[in-house]
Every structure is written in C-alpha cells, then in structure tokens.
Scaffold this motif. Structure first.
Motif, short mmCIF file in Angstrom:
data_model
loop_
_atom_site.label_atom_id
_atom_site.label_comp_id
_atom_site.label_asym_id
_atom_site.label_seq_id
_atom_site.Cartn_x
_atom_site.Cartn_y
_atom_site.Cartn_z
N PHE A 390 0.69 -1.25 -0.01
CA PHE A 390 -0.08 -0.03 0.13
C PHE A 390 0.88 1.35 -0.19
O PHE A 390 0.52 2.23 -0.49
CB PHE A 390 -0.82 0.18 1.15
CG PHE A 390 -2.30 -0.80 0.93
CD1 PHE A 390 -3.24 -0.41 0.39
CD2 PHE A 390 -2.29 -2.27 1.28
CE1 PHE A 390 -4.47 -0.93 0.07
CE2 PHE A 390 -3.33 -3.12 1.10
CZ PHE A 390 -4.31 -2.51 0.42
N VAL A 391 2.17 1.06 0.37
CA VAL A 391 2.97 2.20 0.30
C VAL A 391 3.34 2.80 -1.11
O VAL A 391 3.29 3.73 -1.46
CB VAL A 391 4.08 2.06 1.25
CG1 VAL A 391 5.48 3.16 0.71
CG2 VAL A 391 3.89 2.27 2.73
N LEU A 392 3.66 1.39 -1.75
CA LEU A 392 3.81 1.59 -3.18
C LEU A 392 2.59 2.44 -4.10
O LEU A 392 2.83 3.26 -4.93
CB LEU A 392 4.37 0.31 -3.88
CG LEU A 392 5.67 -0.36 -3.46
CD1 LEU A 392 5.79 -1.56 -3.97
CD2 LEU A 392 6.97 0.84 -3.93
N SER A 393 1.54 1.90 -3.73
CA SER A 393 0.17 2.34 -4.10
C SER A 393 0.14 3.74 -3.85
O SER A 393 -0.12 4.78 -4.90
CB SER A 393 -0.92 1.45 -3.84
OG SER A 393 -2.07 2.02 -4.44
N GLY A 394 0.21 4.10 -2.64
CA GLY A 394 0.12 5.33 -2.13
C GLY A 394 1.20 6.53 -2.86
O GLY A 394 0.76 7.56 -3.38
N ALA A 395 2.36 6.13 -2.97
CA ALA A 395 3.43 6.91 -3.74
C ALA A 395 3.22 6.90 -5.25
O ALA A 395 3.07 8.19 -5.77
CB ALA A 395 4.69 6.06 -3.53
N MET A 396 2.54 6.09 -5.84
CA MET A 396 2.08 5.97 -7.24
C MET A 396 1.21 6.96 -7.45
O MET A 396 1.20 7.88 -8.25
CB MET A 396 1.88 4.72 -7.81
CG MET A 396 1.92 4.79 -9.16
SD MET A 396 0.31 3.69 -9.92
CE MET A 396 -1.13 4.47 -9.29
N HIS A 397 -0.09 6.94 -6.65
CA HIS A 397 -1.19 7.75 -6.76
C HIS A 397 -0.52 9.26 -6.44
O HIS A 397 -1.30 10.30 -7.08
CB HIS A 397 -2.14 7.32 -5.77
CG HIS A 397 -2.95 6.20 -6.41
ND1 HIS A 397 -2.59 4.87 -6.43
CD2 HIS A 397 -3.94 6.09 -7.39
CE1 HIS A 397 -3.30 3.78 -6.99
NE2 HIS A 397 -4.42 4.62 -7.56
N GLY A 409 0.89 14.74 -2.59
CA GLY A 409 0.27 13.39 -2.73
C GLY A 409 0.06 12.80 -1.24
O GLY A 409 -0.18 11.71 -1.19
N TRP A 410 0.09 13.65 -0.20
CA TRP A 410 0.08 13.09 1.11
C TRP A 410 -1.33 12.66 1.68
O TRP A 410 -1.67 11.56 2.23
CB TRP A 410 0.29 14.04 2.15
CG TRP A 410 1.45 14.57 2.13
CD1 TRP A 410 2.52 15.65 1.92
CD2 TRP A 410 2.66 13.71 2.45
NE1 TRP A 410 3.54 15.64 1.88
CE2 TRP A 410 3.93 14.34 2.56
CE3 TRP A 410 3.02 12.29 2.97
CZ2 TRP A 410 5.42 13.67 2.53
CZ3 TRP A 410 4.14 11.93 3.11
CH2 TRP A 410 5.37 12.41 3.06
N SER A 411 -2.58 13.04 0.74
CA SER A 411 -3.78 12.56 0.98
C SER A 411 -4.04 11.25 0.35
O SER A 411 -4.69 10.45 0.95
CB SER A 411 -5.00 13.63 0.25
OG SER A 411 -4.43 13.82 -0.97
N GLN A 412 -3.21 11.19 -0.70
CA GLN A 412 -3.32 9.75 -1.59
C GLN A 412 -2.62 8.81 -0.29
O GLN A 412 -3.03 7.64 -0.19
CB GLN A 412 -2.52 9.68 -2.71
CG GLN A 412 -3.11 10.75 -3.66
CD GLN A 412 -4.47 10.45 -4.42
OE1 GLN A 412 -5.06 9.53 -4.70
NE2 GLN A 412 -5.58 11.34 -4.10
N MET A 413 -1.48 9.07 0.02
CA MET A 413 -0.72 8.08 0.92
C MET A 413 -1.69 8.06 2.07
O MET A 413 -1.67 6.87 2.67
CB MET A 413 0.68 8.83 1.38
CG MET A 413 1.45 7.79 2.24
SD MET A 413 2.01 6.55 1.36
CE MET A 413 3.12 6.96 0.19
N ALA A 414 -2.16 8.88 2.84
CA ALA A 414 -3.05 8.76 3.89
C ALA A 414 -4.28 7.57 3.72
O ALA A 414 -4.51 6.73 4.33
CB ALA A 414 -3.90 9.98 4.43
N TYR A 415 -4.76 7.83 2.40
CA TYR A 415 -6.01 6.94 2.04
C TYR A 415 -5.49 5.49 1.92
O TYR A 415 -6.13 4.74 2.59
CB TYR A 415 -6.42 7.34 0.77
CG TYR A 415 -7.46 6.38 0.01
CD1 TYR A 415 -8.65 6.20 0.45
CD2 TYR A 415 -7.05 5.54 -0.83
CE1 TYR A 415 -9.61 5.42 -0.01
CE2 TYR A 415 -7.76 4.68 -1.31
CZ TYR A 415 -9.27 4.46 -0.88
OH TYR A 415 -10.18 3.77 -1.53
#
Length: 497
Positions: A390-397, A409-415
C-alpha cells in the motif's frame, strides 16, 4: 438536417430528465436520513488529519515551476519510445552493467517528463503519467532489484518450470514409446520414467534462480515479461477451447467504454465549485457517479489490454489468468480484504514482487522469533508486507496527482495507509474467535441468514468507504478532473454544449 434534429431532441430529453432527477434530490437533501448517511464523510472532511494532508502548497513554494505546455505527440511519442527501448534492451548483447547504466537516464526521463510538461489533451497527460510510473516501477524491479537480490519474478519461475516440465514430458514420452516397442510396458519401466520426469522438473525449478541471466532475454521471455504483470502467468498457452478471443471480449469493452464515456458527458455539466457546494443527496449521487467513472474506466482499460494481448499473441484470454475478466463488483465487498482482492490487477503483481515478497523475505530472515518472539514475528510477517504494497500504491497515486496538478500526494498516501490498516484489522478479526464464530454462523446458516450477514458486511464497508474516500478524491474534486477529460468523450462531442 434530420440527424441534427434528432440529436437535438435526444439532447433536450436527456437534459430535461436529468434536471428533474436533480430537482428531486435537491428537495430531499434536508431529510434526516440524508444527513445521517453523510455523517462519515463530513466527519472525515472536518478532521485535522484531512486538513493537514490536503493542504495546497503555494505556487511560489512548489519544487518545480508550472508545467510547460507541449503538443500531445511531443509528450507521448518520446515516452512510448523510451518504454520500448527499455524493454528491447534486454535483447541486446551488451553486458548487464552496461544495460543498467543505459537504463537509468531513460527511467529518470519517464519520471520527470510528466512532472515538467503537459499537453492540451489532459487525458493523455494523465494516461502517460500512469504508464510512466507503472513502467518505472517495473524497470526498477527488472534492472536493479531482481539482479541485486538474485530472485527473479515468481511469474517467470512458474513459466520456466512449466516449460521445463513440458520438455521433460516430451522427452520421457519419446523414451517411453521406444522402450515399449522393444520390451513392452511393465511396472518397472513406468516407475523409472515417472521418477526421471519428476527429478528433471525439480532440478530445473530448483536451479532456475541460480542460473538465470537477468539481462539477456529471448523473444519468448520478452513476451512473457511484457504481459506477466497483468495476469497470473502459468507458462502455458491457453487451449483453443478455453478462454475468450479478442472478438468475444470486444462487446464487453464497448459496454464499459460507453458507460465511461456517458458519465463524462453527465459530469461535464458540473464545475468543481458546483460539485463541492451541491446539496447532500445531489453531492452523494455525483460522488457515486464518479466512483462508477473510475470503475468503468478501469474495466475498459483491462479489456483493452486483454484484447491487445489476444490480437498480438494469438492466444485466448483464460479468465483464470486474467482475473479482472470475471471478478465480482468490488462495491459489493464485505471487508477491506475482499474489496482489494476484487478491485483490479493492473499493478498488483508488480507491487507484490517489488513490495510484498521482499519485505516478507526480510521479516523471515531478520525478524524471526529469536528477535521478536513467536507472536511478534508472526505479526511482522503478516503486517509489514501488506503495508509495503500500500505504500507503493500511495506513492504512485501521489506521483500522479503531483504530476498533473502540483497537488501534494499526502492525501493519497493517507488513504492507502488507512486501507492497509483496514486490511490488517479485517484479517486479524477473521482469525480471532469472534471472526471464526461469525464464519461458522455463516456457513451453517440458511440462505437468508447468509444474505443478511453479507448485507451487514456490505453496509459496514459502505461506511468505511465514505469515511476514507475524501482523502482519495480531494485532489481530483478540486481540479474537476471530469472537465479536463471531456474532450475524449464521443457523447460530449455529439451532445455537449
């Protein structure tokens, strides 16, 4: 003229029906049930965490200057060529170290171009940002991670073992025929052939990781590695009677694309400000439409990829490999784990190889019972690999959001961190005595009870989605992503204002 008249009448009918429906929603937005359903969403959007991670950095403090606008072709064609070169380099007869050196600037090029440049058709910018970060993740795995760890992708190992077993079977079948013709079939001969086949397959599978050349492929492996992240590869061609041809898949692709295209037309009537200020039920309906927009876009993309695979390789698409062809609607999931299993597989296998598996190997080797105790070691093996994915997914988004609009992109990482926590907690509940009791009650219950229990799970997941979705859609909502992609909509081109 007749065609224009018919189109005008259709447009008037659609507009009139949509206006009536929205009026119906607006007049009922003050009902208590509407505010009750919106409570999780409002709780999240009013929280300090949401305010912190959705903070917009002033332009003067941005790391990069505003995008430079270039033509669609000037943005997309060089990126596609860089991707082609990165894959084709594995066929070149250069040493591996040379290939690693040549690959690095191309990988950096893929990372930086979507960040520094944009094009008039924003949808192309969005798609190239997604393709660029997907390719970068894949190339880092192929060029650096796998050679460094000495562990090739599991898809490659599976396909190699399958081909080795097929070759051994062919050789042993030939040997079997000659033996039979000379001395007849007996138990000793059959035992010898079976043992030889098994030993050959095991030896090939066991030594693959040691003898593999990570940097020199043949055309067969290029094809395997090109498609393996998108499917559960087994190294075999689908039987002609199994799976679907590209002609079979075309109607489904057209359906999902038509729905996706029509949603763009519907959303084109709303600006970002109008969406954010819409009454409760209307806003909820728009958000639901946006979720359908994302889902149908993904489904159309998956079917398009599978059609390309079938057309270029001559194989049929086996639903057992292309899991997105037959998965259930993820919105009917009853737990976070069930949701993410049935979401999509466009990135899953890359992230499993680059995130889940290495972290799990690290936990087994360095975080064993002798260091963390039996319970602590078990928790580390189950929790840390999930968070790695999920860290990889958050970083990509997060990268995509920043590349498109310079939004952090912190909101994506938080999600995705919240989603990872949901997956970990749901797995823990399933293993607990409460979870096991629920599973026994479900398996031993009537059909009515099972439907009711699933319904409760779906409702709980709905609340979970409503409480977490604001983190994901905040950047897209502020920028009005649906307005920036309306240029690709055929429906909008016909009926749009």
């Amino acid at each position: 003229m007749a065609i224009e008249t018919v189109l005008a009448q259709v447009q008037d009918t659609l507009s009139h029906g949509a206006d009536n429906f929205m009026t119906f929603l607006r007049t009922r937005s003050d009902l208590p049930i509407a505010h009750f359903l919106a409570t999780p969403w409002r709780f999240t959007t009013s929280s300090a965490l949401y305010g912190a991670v959705t903070y917009s950095t002033p332009t003067s403090e941005q790391l990069f200057a505003p995008h430079k606008v270039i033509s669609d072709g000037l943005l997309n064609i060089p990126l596609v060529l860089a991707i082609v070169v990165l894959y084709r380099m594995f066929l070149w007869p250069f040493p591996g170290r040379v290939k690693q050196i040549l690959a690095f600037p191309l990988i950096m090029y893929l990372v930086m171009v979507p960040v520094l440049y944009t094009c008039p058709t924003v949808f192309f910018h969005f798609m190239m940002a997604v393709i660029a970060i997907w390719t970068v993740t894949r190339m880092i795995d192929l060029y650096y991670v796998q050679p460094w760890t000495g562990v090739p992708s599991r898809n490659y190992l599976i396909s190699q073992a399958a081909r080795a077993a097929a070759r051994s079977k062919k050789i042993d079948t030939s040997s079997f025929s000659s033996t039979k013709s000379r001395s007849g079939l007996n138990k000793t001969t059959l035992s010898t052939i079976t043992t030889t086949t098994t030993t050959t397959a095991m030896t090939t599978n066991g030594s693959t990781a040691e003898t593999i050349d990570f940097f020199h492929w043949d055309s067969e492996r290029l094809q395997e590695e090109l498609w393996s992240p998108l499917r559960k590869q087994n190294g075999k061609k689908s039987d002609p009677s199994v799976g679907r041809s590209w002609i079979d898949l075309l109607p489904a692709f057209l359906f999902y694309y038509t729905v996706f295209d029509s949603i763009i037309y519907f959303l084109s009537f709303y600006t970002s400000e109008e969406v954010m200020s819409a009454p409760t039920l209307e806003y909820g309906f728009i958000v639901s439409v946006v979720c359908s927009y994302v889902y149908n876009n993904l489904r159309a993309s998956v079917f398009m990829n599978v059609i390309m695979y079938c057309a270029t390789t001559g194989n049929r698409a086996d639903p057992q490999e292309w899991t997105m062809l037959g998965t259930k609607l993820p919105l009917l999931a009853y737990s976070p784990t069930d949701f993410w299993i049935n979401w999509h597989t466009l990135f899953r296998y890359v992230w499993v190889d680059l995130g889940f598996n290495p972290v799990k190997r690290f936990c087994i080797k360095h975080l064993g019972p002798e260091r963390l105790g039996r319970r602590g070691s078990q928790w580390a093996r189950e929790i840390l690999p999930v968070y790695a994915v999920f860290v990889l997914s958050g970083a990509m988004h997060g990268y995509i959001v920043y590349a498109l609009w310079r939004q952090n992109g912190w909101s994506q990482m938080a999600y995705f961190m919240i989603q990872a926590t949901g997956v970990v907690v749901s797995k823990a509940i399933q293993r607990s005595f409460i979870g096991k009791a629920i599973q026994r009650a479900y398996k031993g219950g009537s059909v009515t009870r099972q439907c009711a229990m699933k319904g409760v799970g779906v409702m709980l997941m709905l609340v979970f989605h409503m409480a977490t979705a604001p983190f994901f859609i905040s950047a897209y909502e502020r920028q009005g992503m649906w307005l920036e992609v309306k240029g690709i909509s055929i429906t909008f081109r016909i009926f749009g204002k």
